[in-house]
Design a protein around this motif. Structure first.
Motif, PDB file in Angstrom:
ATOM      1  N   ILE A   6     -24.892  34.021  57.637  1.00 18.53           N
ATOM      2  CA  ILE A   6     -25.503  35.352  57.685  1.00 18.53           C
ATOM      3  C   ILE A   6     -25.718  35.791  59.128  1.00 18.53           C
ATOM      4  CG2 ILE A   6     -27.626  36.626  57.195  1.00 18.53           C
ATOM      5  CD1 ILE A   6     -27.961  34.910  54.716  1.00 18.53           C
ATOM      6  N   SER A   7     -25.220  36.976  59.463  1.00 19.66           N
ATOM      7  CA  SER A   7     -25.488  37.540  60.792  1.00 19.66           C
ATOM      8  C   SER A   7     -25.424  39.062  60.713  1.00 19.66           C
ATOM      9  CB  SER A   7     -24.475  37.020  61.815  1.00 19.66           C
ATOM     10  OG  SER A   7     -24.703  37.659  63.054  1.00 19.66           O
ATOM     11  N   PRO A   8     -26.582  39.710  60.559  1.00 16.82           N
ATOM     12  CA  PRO A   8     -26.582  41.175  60.425  1.00 16.82           C
ATOM     13  C   PRO A   8     -25.855  41.878  61.573  1.00 16.82           C
ATOM     14  CG  PRO A   8     -28.758  40.299  59.937  1.00 16.82           C
ATOM     15  CD  PRO A   8     -27.927  39.151  60.425  1.00 16.82           C
TER      16      PRO A   8
ATOM     17  N   PRO B 286     -25.301  38.341  52.792  1.00 17.42           N
ATOM     18  CA  PRO B 286     -25.046  37.429  51.670  1.00 17.42           C
ATOM     19  C   PRO B 286     -23.849  37.862  50.824  1.00 17.42           C
ATOM     20  CG  PRO B 286     -27.378  37.937  51.819  1.00 17.42           C
ATOM     21  CD  PRO B 286     -26.703  38.809  52.820  1.00 17.42           C
TER      22      PRO B 286
ATOM     23  N   LEU C  27     -29.271  29.704  64.829  1.00 19.82           N
ATOM     24  CA  LEU C  27     -30.208  30.606  64.146  1.00 19.82           C
ATOM     25  C   LEU C  27     -29.589  31.177  62.887  1.00 19.82           C
ATOM     26  CD1 LEU C  27     -31.861  32.624  67.031  1.00 19.82           C
ATOM     27  CD2 LEU C  27     -32.966  31.015  65.497  1.00 19.82           C
ATOM     28  N   GLU C  28     -28.294  31.513  62.966  1.00 16.78           N
ATOM     29  CA  GLU C  28     -27.621  32.105  61.823  1.00 16.78           C
ATOM     30  C   GLU C  28     -27.467  31.076  60.692  1.00 16.78           C
ATOM     31  OE1 GLU C  28     -26.777  32.553  64.988  1.00 16.78           O
ATOM     32  OE2 GLU C  28     -27.346  34.665  65.115  1.00 16.78           O
TER      33      GLU C  28
ATOM     34  N   GLU D 238     -29.462  28.548  60.217  1.00 16.88           N
ATOM     35  CA  GLU D 238     -30.816  28.352  59.696  1.00 16.88           C
ATOM     36  C   GLU D 238     -31.193  29.470  58.736  1.00 16.88           C
ATOM     37  OE1 GLU D 238     -33.518  25.788  60.696  1.00 16.88           O
ATOM     38  OE2 GLU D 238     -31.478  25.028  60.583  1.00 16.88           O
ATOM     39  N   ALA D 239     -30.872  30.709  59.151  1.00 20.92           N
ATOM     40  CA  ALA D 239     -31.196  31.855  58.295  1.00 20.92           C
ATOM     41  C   ALA D 239     -30.472  31.710  56.956  1.00 20.92           C
ATOM     42  CB  ALA D 239     -30.811  33.161  58.979  1.00 20.92           C
TER      43      ALA D 239
ATOM     44  N   HIS E 135     -32.237  29.180  54.863  1.00 20.70           N
ATOM     45  CA  HIS E 135     -33.444  29.771  54.258  1.00 20.70           C
ATOM     46  C   HIS E 135     -33.076  30.650  53.065  1.00 20.70           C
ATOM     47  CE1 HIS E 135     -36.695  28.420  56.751  1.00 20.70           C
ATOM     48  NE2 HIS E 135     -36.098  28.810  57.858  1.00 20.70           N
ATOM     49  N   TYR E 136     -32.027  31.433  53.248  1.00 19.63           N
ATOM     50  CA  TYR E 136     -31.611  32.340  52.173  1.00 19.63           C
ATOM     51  C   TYR E 136     -31.225  31.553  50.925  1.00 19.63           C
ATOM     52  CZ  TYR E 136     -29.323  36.077  49.656  1.00 19.63           C
ATOM     53  OH  TYR E 136     -28.986  36.985  48.693  1.00 19.63           O
TER      54      TYR E 136
END
Lengths: 201, 359
Positions: free
Chosen positions: A111-113, A119, A147-148, A150-151, A154-155
């Motif tokens: 995930i990386s906005p 998603p 970070l991505e 990890e995100a 979490h998701y």
């Protein structure tokens, strides 16, 4: 000097590949075109076969030459756990270790906005379907420790914690054979926070 | 820490300059517009890898030239390092001991200067972001993990803002979790720094001015106030604010909103301080950081004092000079006048060249 059209095309195509710069592309192309032992035909056949045959495994999203990849086809592998990775090549890295005997799932990214990856761009539908079929006791999140990554972990945890009894994240810290000298403070902090009891017996 | 030599090539108004320094005090004097602040800026770039006058590096390159070079020698803890900084358009390339750096963070953790300059003070006074940057820069030295945490935080913030801007409420949760992991660290470190600054700030302010009022630095964090930084509370708080954040399209709470300000017996710096009080308060703050860094990191930072003396009364001036002379720092100060008493190396700058260099 103007190059023959086919040689020019070969250089341009090679230069599109990751880690290959224009100079390397030229060297490879000239080698294929002129070296007596080079067999451009074999390479072309290999490329063609790969392009025709390879596609995403319908179950895990890894690389398959038919419906299912060799790992999903292998009935001897344990069924109760799925190890989730970002890229198909990560599967082979984990396989090389030989430590893991269960199932895999390839997300096709993290995930990386900012890059426009959410998603819905990831291979999640089939993971959900696999979990909904039942029998999965553990989901191992092996996305990268960025970070991505990890995100994404979490998701996935939020998404599946009501469905899977055990969701785990791979540990972070010192690499084996590494030297403390070369560890950055962040890695060392993680390693010390995640220290485990050491038994000499 | 001592800068032993500075060489400039096509930097600002300097075409070529080579100058050696010693420990102790250095005075650059000369008329306005001759390049005194430019020298301070070069020394600042050598210790921070950025300028305090512009965010873009392009104006630092001599007009009409493609590149500028700042080279020099920095001695730290008995070791002399060869520094080479090349500015090309908006980019910089940095070599330390002939090895090119890939990460600025490794460099700025090692070298440091404290700067007093009207330009910096004006920005510090006006913009809360400048204040956070100012204290964050000091924390990169005082806390080895701080710089990585702040980088992570900025990235989480960008990623989450992107979702808020595009209205993707369902995808925010993982970024909130990462936010909850990183933010308390930043807030606690900033708060801790303020607590350590205050006793020294009071002391140094009264030493410089002879005044008895208490100069205090204050810190306010919305996250701390609303949640006490407790993980559960923090997560619920963020979840509750999601609607509001979606409406504004960016993060409404967090370390990016932390506020720093000073008071003098109830007077607030931005509104009630006189020009002179602003200067003395900022100068006192610099001296406090100097003490903390010396104590914690073990080396005295370089002190850069650009035009510091022009508005100080004679008492504060004398006390500042006394402090400087008693300190262990290498000091660079600029002034339009030749100082009355020569206390160190006195360098006369005229039209981008050195007219004289006496010690």
């Amino acid at each position: 000097m103007k190059l023959p059209a086919s040689l020019h095309r070969l250089i341009e195509e090679l230069a599109k590949l990751p880690t290959i710069g224009r100079k390397s592309a030229k060297r490879l192309a000239f080698h294929l075109a002129t070296a007596p032992k080079a067999d451009p035909n074999a390479l072309a056949q290999a490329l063609l076969a790969a392009a025709m045959e390879l596609r995403p495994c319908t179950q895990c999203g890894g690389i398959a030459s038919g419906e299912l990849c060799p790992l999903c086809n292998d009935k001897s592998r344990l069924e109760g756990s799925i190890l989730v990775v970002e890229e198909a090549r990560n599967v082979f890295t984990v396989e090389e270790s030989g430590i893991y005997k269960g199932q895999y799932h390839v997300l096709g990214g993290a995930i990386s906005p900012m890059k426009g990856i959410g998603p819905s761009q990831l291979n999640l539908k089939s993971l959900e379907a696999r979990i909904d079929q039942g029998g999965i006791e553990e989901l191992i999140l092996a996305t990268n420790p960025t970070l991505e990554g990890e995100a994404t972990a979490h998701y996935l945890t939020d998404l599946f914690q009501s469905k899977v009894a055990r969701i785990t994240r791979i540990a972070r810290g010192m690499p084996t054979g590494g030297d403390l000298e070369y560890a950055d403070p962040g890695t060392l902090t993680r390693a010390i926070e995640g220290r485990t009891r050491f038994n000499s017996a | 820490m001592v800068i032993r030599a500075l060489r400039l090539t096509y930097f600002r108004n300097y075409e070529q300059l080579e100058i050696n320094f010693d420990q102790g005090l250095h005075f650059f004097y000369g008329n306005n517009g001759q390049g005194k602040t430019n020298l301070v800026e070069a020394l600042y770039v050598m210790t921070h890898l950025k300028s305090f006058r512009t965010t873009s590096l392009n104006p630092l390159i001599h007009y009409g030239k493609p590149t500028a070079l700042i080279e020099g020698e920095i001695e730290k803890e008995g070791v002399c390092h060869q520094i080479r900084i090349m500015l090309v358009e908006h980019q910089k390339k940095v070599w330390c001991d002939a090895k090119q750096l890939t990460l600025s963070s490794e460099y700025i953790k090692n070298f440091f200067s404290l700067l007093f300059a009207p330009d910096l003070l004006a920005a510090y006074k006006e913009y809360p972001q400048e204040k956070r940057n100012f204290f964050d820069r000091a924390l990169t030295l005082l806390d080895p993990l701080y710089i990585e945490k702040i980088k992570d935080f900025n990235r989480i913030r960008k990623q989450k803002n992107q979702l808020l801007r595009t209205g993707k409420a369902k995808e925010v949760a993982p970024w909130n979790q990462l936010f909850c992991r990183v933010s308390p660290y930043l807030v606690e470190k900033r708060q801790g720094l303020v607590q350590r600054i205050n006793p020294l700030l009071k002391e140094i302010f009264s030493q410089l001015t002879g005044r008895t009022e208490v100069l205090r630095l204050h810190f306010r964090s919305d996250l701390w106030e609303k949640t006490g930084l407790e993980e559960k509370k923090l997560r619920d708080f963020l979840a509750n604010k999601l609607k509001m954040e979606l409406e504004t399209g960016h993060l409404c709470y967090g370390p990016q909103k932390d506020a720093f300000w000073m008071t003098l017996e109830g007077k607030k710096d931005k509104f009630n301080f006189s020009q002179g009080e602003q200067r003395i308060a900022f100068l006192s703050l610099q001296f406090v950081l100097n003490e903390l860094i010396l104590e914690e990191v073990g080396f005295p930072p370089i002190l850069l004092l650009d035009d510091v003396f022009s508005e100080l009364d004679s008492r504060v001036f004398l006390n500042t000079m006394k402090r400087i002379q008693e300190g262990k720092n290498q000091v660079f100060a600029t002034s339009a006048q030749m100082p009355e008493k020569v206390l160190g190396q006195v360098i006369h700058i005229h039209q981008g060249t050195i007219q004289s260099n006496l010690s």
